[in-house]
Design an enzyme around this catalytic site. Structure first.
Site, PDB file in Angstrom:
ATOM      1  N   ASP A  12      27.654  -3.787  38.947  1.00  0.00           N
ATOM      2  CA  ASP A  12      28.751  -3.705  37.983  1.00  0.00           C
ATOM      3  C   ASP A  12      29.768  -4.766  38.416  1.00  0.00           C
ATOM      4  OD1 ASP A  12      30.571  -2.932  36.043  1.00  0.00           O
ATOM      5  OD2 ASP A  12      31.371  -1.285  37.243  1.00  0.00           O
ATOM      6  N   GLU A  72      25.346  -5.437  34.502  1.00  0.00           N
ATOM      7  CA  GLU A  72      26.029  -5.098  33.258  1.00  0.00           C
ATOM      8  C   GLU A  72      26.534  -6.361  32.578  1.00  0.00           C
ATOM      9  OE1 GLU A  72      28.588  -1.382  32.192  1.00  0.00           O
ATOM     10  OE2 GLU A  72      29.892  -2.855  33.150  1.00  0.00           O
ATOM     11  N   ASP A 144      33.146   2.016  40.230  1.00  0.00           N
ATOM     12  CA  ASP A 144      32.297   0.824  40.140  1.00  0.00           C
ATOM     13  C   ASP A 144      30.923   1.069  40.748  1.00  0.00           C
ATOM     14  OD1 ASP A 144      34.327  -1.097  39.015  1.00  0.00           O
ATOM     15  OD2 ASP A 144      35.348  -0.512  40.859  1.00  0.00           O
TER      16      ASP A 144
END
Length: 167
Positions: A12, A72, A144
């Site tokens: 992420d 992501e 996260d």
């Protein structure tokens, strides 16, 4: 006969904090391996911060030796400068595994949420709850890191796994 696990690391990306999460997939089981944060020093210049992120991502990849990586995708926000900085951090999460010859897949935030929670507009708490349900032994010290585990879970699902047993 026991199949060998496929190790997946999810990222992420963020310039200040990049979450990471590692899972193993064996047949239809998901197994928690590790998670954490890679950080850069906010007072450093951009090039130094990107180097810090690159070193951190490479360290995770070398320690956990994944066969596949999931990242992501960037969402576009109203602040062009913030979006550009996020793009720099995302590039590190794409570049480092490519340097090691690893396949990298990208997933939109809504696709990750829909895969893990069942709805594309789930909030952070819902994602964390479902990650804990799917990976009961998982621990994460930040949103996260939980998001990175969700990205890895999404990739495990999208790569052809149909159902999962809790391990």
């Amino acid at each position: 006969m026991r199949e060998h696990p496929t190790r997946i690391v999810g990222f992420d990306p963020g310039l200040r904090k990049t979450g990471w999460g590692a899972i193993d997939v064996i047949n239809n089981r998901l197994i928690f391996v590790g998670s954490g944060l890679i950080t850069s020093e906010g007072k450093s210049d951009l090039a130094t911060r990107l180097l810090q992120l690159h070193n951190g991502v490479m360290s995770v990849l070398q320690k956990y030796e994944p066969q596949e990586v999931a990242v992501e995708q960037t969402f576009v926000n109203k602040d062009a400068t913030a979006t550009l900085k996020l793009g720099h951090a995302r590039a590190i999460s794409l570049l480092a595994p490519a340097q090691l010859g690893l396949p990298v897949s990208e997933y939109a935030p809504n696709a990750v949420k829909k895969t893990v929670v069942g709805v594309g507009h789930a909030d952070k708490k819902q994602v964390q709850t479902m990650v804990k349900m799917l990976l009961p032994k998982a621990y994460f010290d930040s949103e996260d890191a939980a998001d990175a585990l969700a990205i890895a879970i999404c990739h495990a699902h999208q790569r052809g796994q149909k159902t999962y047993k809790i391990a």
